[in-house]
Design a protein around this motif. Structure first.
Motif, PDB file in Angstrom:
ATOM      1  N   ALA A 126      -3.902   3.347  -4.014  1.00 54.31           N
ATOM      2  CA  ALA A 126      -5.309   3.040  -3.765  1.00 54.31           C
ATOM      3  C   ALA A 126      -6.138   3.316  -5.019  1.00 54.31           C
ATOM      4  O   ALA A 126      -7.017   2.538  -5.381  1.00 54.31           O
ATOM      5  N   ARG A 127      -5.823   4.421  -5.691  1.00 57.06           N
ATOM      6  CA  ARG A 127      -6.601   4.784  -6.885  1.00 57.06           C
ATOM      7  C   ARG A 127      -6.338   3.846  -8.060  1.00 57.06           C
ATOM      8  O   ARG A 127      -7.094   3.831  -9.015  1.00 57.06           O
ATOM      9  N   GLN A 175     -19.285   6.168   2.566  1.00 53.87           N
ATOM     10  CA  GLN A 175     -19.345   7.185   1.501  1.00 53.87           C
ATOM     11  C   GLN A 175     -17.964   7.682   1.094  1.00 53.87           C
ATOM     12  O   GLN A 175     -17.727   8.013  -0.061  1.00 53.87           O
ATOM     13  N   LEU A 176     -17.067   7.714   2.067  1.00 53.48           N
ATOM     14  CA  LEU A 176     -15.713   8.173   1.768  1.00 53.48           C
ATOM     15  C   LEU A 176     -15.098   7.319   0.658  1.00 53.48           C
ATOM     16  O   LEU A 176     -14.347   7.817  -0.181  1.00 53.48           O
ATOM     17  N   ALA A 177     -15.437   6.027   0.678  1.00 49.45           N
ATOM     18  CA  ALA A 177     -14.854   5.111  -0.303  1.00 49.45           C
ATOM     19  C   ALA A 177     -15.563   5.194  -1.657  1.00 49.45           C
ATOM     20  O   ALA A 177     -15.003   4.801  -2.671  1.00 49.45           O
ATOM     21  N   TYR A 192      -7.556  -2.152   0.798  1.00 50.56           N
ATOM     22  CA  TYR A 192      -6.845  -2.721   1.946  1.00 50.56           C
ATOM     23  C   TYR A 192      -7.777  -2.819   3.144  1.00 50.56           C
ATOM     24  O   TYR A 192      -8.397  -1.835   3.541  1.00 50.56           O
ATOM     25  N   GLU A 242     -20.878   7.497   6.708  1.00 50.69           N
ATOM     26  CA  GLU A 242     -19.788   8.350   6.226  1.00 50.69           C
ATOM     27  C   GLU A 242     -18.529   7.535   5.922  1.00 50.69           C
ATOM     28  O   GLU A 242     -17.805   7.813   4.962  1.00 50.69           O
ATOM     29  N   MET A 275     -14.319   0.653  -2.964  1.00 48.01           N
ATOM     30  CA  MET A 275     -13.225   1.180  -3.788  1.00 48.01           C
ATOM     31  C   MET A 275     -13.226   0.495  -5.161  1.00 48.01           C
ATOM     32  O   MET A 275     -12.404   0.805  -6.013  1.00 48.01           O
ATOM     33  N   ARG A 283     -16.341   7.914  -3.086  1.00 51.73           N
ATOM     34  CA  ARG A 283     -16.013   9.223  -3.625  1.00 51.73           C
ATOM     35  C   ARG A 283     -15.452   9.155  -5.044  1.00 51.73           C
ATOM     36  O   ARG A 283     -15.758   9.978  -5.891  1.00 51.73           O
ATOM     37  N   LEU A 284     -14.582   8.161  -5.276  1.00 46.39           N
ATOM     38  CA  LEU A 284     -13.883   8.111  -6.557  1.00 46.39           C
ATOM     39  C   LEU A 284     -14.518   7.121  -7.529  1.00 46.39           C
ATOM     40  O   LEU A 284     -14.004   6.904  -8.616  1.00 46.39           O
ATOM     41  N   THR A 342       0.638   6.483  -1.337  1.00 44.03           N
ATOM     42  CA  THR A 342      -0.430   5.563  -0.965  1.00 44.03           C
ATOM     43  C   THR A 342      -1.739   5.863  -1.686  1.00 44.03           C
ATOM     44  O   THR A 342      -2.406   4.958  -2.174  1.00 44.03           O
ATOM     45  N   PHE A 343      -2.108   7.153  -1.774  1.00 44.22           N
ATOM     46  CA  PHE A 343      -3.418   7.421  -2.381  1.00 44.22           C
ATOM     47  C   PHE A 343      -3.417   7.117  -3.870  1.00 44.22           C
ATOM     48  O   PHE A 343      -4.447   6.742  -4.430  1.00 44.22           O
ATOM     49  N   ARG A 392     -16.162  -1.218   3.036  1.00 49.67           N
ATOM     50  CA  ARG A 392     -15.511   0.013   2.608  1.00 49.67           C
ATOM     51  C   ARG A 392     -14.484  -0.285   1.509  1.00 49.67           C
ATOM     52  O   ARG A 392     -14.390   0.430   0.510  1.00 49.67           O
ATOM     53  N   MET A 396       0.815  -1.226   0.000  1.00 48.08           N
ATOM     54  CA  MET A 396       0.000   0.000   0.000  1.00 48.08           C
ATOM     55  C   MET A 396       0.849   1.276   0.000  1.00 48.08           C
ATOM     56  O   MET A 396       0.317   2.376   0.019  1.00 48.08           O
TER      57      MET A 396
END
Ligand SMILES: Nc1ncnc2c1ncn2[C@@H]1O[C@H](COP(=O)(O)OP(=O)(O)OP(=O)(O)O)[C@@H](O)[C@H]1O
Ligand SMILES: [Mg+2]
Lengths: 286, 232
Positions: free
Chosen positions: B74-75, B98-100, B80, B95, B149, B102-103, B70-71, B145, B48
């Motif tokens: 992830a993208r 929802q954070l996951a 993970y 929340e 992704m 986002r993309l 890391t980001f 979560r 990661m």
């Protein structure tokens, strides 16, 4: 009775200034464990830019608008030139560098604006006094209280209701996991840092009509602001609000009720909080 | 899908992984086994980008991602589920999810609705704080979560650790469903039975490197390897 109301309003007004300064500092610290001791100097810079903006535009609102923008830009320069390079340098180096920055900014303001105390007149809209709860109180100070409450409400909405607010809270909770969800925490930090600088600049411009604008105004407020951050608990909006109110009221009432104890009172409060709630009253990390 | 060659990593001065090799193929489940402190979690963190690879390469579909942030990793579609689950306590369950999302692209395979269908327990907890969940619920939220992704590779670090047998069975079912749907997974486990039932391939890590590779059936049959490297 009137005495108590007036002092309570004074306390509230000081609390709002403390809040505008501490919120940026505490969220930046929560998000990135970065202590920016120069935050107070940015507040002084805001006041001075306000003075010049007033001279330039002839309007209080020119200062009100330009000071936060200018200080946010100063924040961008600071971030790109210094802070970004210091991110992995460890707390001791960060404290030393931002401590040094206080003196750099102090001297820059001295060179540009001189040593004499300056000020901005109140805006026409808020001159004179207004009646609140049976006492006549300076309207402009009521405006400061209202502004502080508005910023509080706005930040509360931002943090609790928006996606970027959730991202900031997630980053404060656990920056590594936030990154694992594809969040660019460093960019988030940059945005928060700039908002924090803008609020410090705003506080400077807003304070200019009631306090005199001097090079040392930032260092005078830095200690109470750091105490607010520690008492409230790092990284939390609730903590910044609670800490600002406590420190603002204790300073105000201390000064009129027990002047000989006033300067000790907030340190006593700090000690008490650190003994009973070492993480502060409302820390972001439980 | 995932190819690691000669990976060296650790925590600052403390080197933990010395020349690790690993292969995870698309559509299959790879279990990483090894004793406590063997370096399984460390390997996951290095994938990661949470720990720097001081040497070696980590390739995803041929692209070397060692050294990426890391980001960005992830993208690229690597999700993970950490050993500590890492639910955000200041966020509600909703929340956290929802954070996951986002993309996620508009036609994403995993949506909030689908994930809540998959883990019905979570739909009753949406407005709860992330710190108000039981261990099993936290684990389900952490997996949910990760699914949001829409990963092409799912990393799971000890998803059954500290959970009651009935929850372990539920998680086993869910991961089996994912496997049947073709999800590529890398699973770190101490629970030998759980891991070998789920996995196609097995790598054993010991002393910071890969000491054994084979299929699940091979390791189940090979008592000597189990004894030597796992203490089973
Ligand atoms: N933050 C850290 N700093 C220094 N050393 C660490 C750190 N975390 C783990 N280690 C060391 O790295 C080695 C490997 O740890 P790791 O967590 O990868 O093991 P693991 O295989 O996941 O074990 P477990 O099955 O107990 O989860 C251990 O010797 C451990 O002591
Ligand atoms: Mg581990």
């Amino acid at each position: 009775m009137n005495f108590w109301i007036v002092q309570a309003l004074n306390g509230l007004q000081l609390s709002m200034l403390l809040f505008l300064l501490s919120i940026g500092l505490t969220v930046i610290f929560g998000l990135m464990h970065f202590v920016n001791l120069a935050h107070g100097a940015l507040y002084a810079l805001g006041a001075y830019v306000g003075v010049s903006a007033f001279a330039l535009t002839g309007m209080y609102w020119g200062a009100f608008l330009l000071a936060p923008i200018a200080v946010a830009l100063a924040g961008v320069v600071l971030y790109l030139g210094l802070i970004r390079r210091m991110r992995k340098a460890g707390p001791m180096n960060q404290v030393l560098v931002t401590f040094g920055l206080i003196f750099v900014l102090l001297d820059i303001t001295r060179i540009i604006w001189g040593d004499l105390a300056l000020s901005i007149p109140e805006p026409q809209l808020f001159t004179g006094r207004s009646e609140v709860l049976g006492v006549a109180y300076p309207t402009y100070r009521l405006f400061i209280i209202g502004l502080g409450l508005t910023v509080m409400a706005g930040l509360w909405l931002l943090l609790s209701r928006t996606q970027i607010g959730a991202m900031i809270r997630a980053g404060v909770d656990n920056d590594q996991m936030a990154a694992c969800l594809g969040i660019n925490v460093e960019r988030l930090f940059f945005i928060v840092f700039c908002i924090g600088c803008a609020l410090a600049g705003l506080a400077g411009a807003v304070a200019a009509p009631v306090l005199s604008v001097t090079p040392s105004m930032g260092t005078q407020l830095l200690i109470p602001v750091l105490i607010v951050v520690v008492i409230g608990g790092l990284g939390s909006l609730k903590g910044a609000i609670a800490g600002s109110l406590l420190v603002g009221f204790i300073q105000t009432f201390g000064a009129v009720l027990a002047p000989q104890l006033a300067s000790v009172a907030i340190y006593a409060l700090l000690a008490a909080v650190l003994i009973f709630r070492p993480a502060g009253l409302f820390p972001a990390k439980a | 899908m995932l190819e690691i060659d000669d990976l060296h990593t650790g925590y600052g001065e403390t080197q933990v992984i010395y020349g690790l090799n690993l292969r995870a193929s698309a559509g299959r489940v790879l279990a990483i086994l090894g004793r406590n402190g063997a370096g399984k979690t460390t390997t996951m963190k290095a994938i990661m980008g949470l720990l720097p690879a001081t040497r070696g390469s980590i390739r995803i579909e041929g692209k070397d991602i060692a050294g990426e942030r890391t980001f960005d990793i992830a993208r690229r579609g690597i999700a993970y589920v950490p050993e500590t689950r890492d639910i955000f306590p200041s966020l509600t369950v909703k929340e956290n999810l929802q954070l996951a999302t986002r993309l996620a692209p508009a036609n994403a395979e995993w949506t909030l609705e689908r994930v809540l269908d998959f883990f019905p327990n979570l739909s009753r907890r949406l407005s709860n704080g992330g710190n108000e969940l039981s261990g099993g619920e936290q684990q389900m939220l952490s997996i949910a979560r990760a699914l949001l992704m829409n990963p092409r590779l799912l990393l799971l670090d000890e998803p059954t650790e500290g959970l009651a047998p009935i929850i372990v069975r539920q998680i086993h079912e869910k991961l089996s469903e994912l496997k049947a749907a073709g999800m590529t997974m890398v699973l770190v486990e101490q629970n030998f039975g759980f891991a070998t039932e789920l996995a196609d391939d097995v790598h054993v890590i010991g002393r910071g490197e890969t000491v054994w590779k084979g299929s699940s059936a091979d390791i189940v049959a090979d008592k000597a390897v189990q004894k030597k490297w796992l203490g089973v």
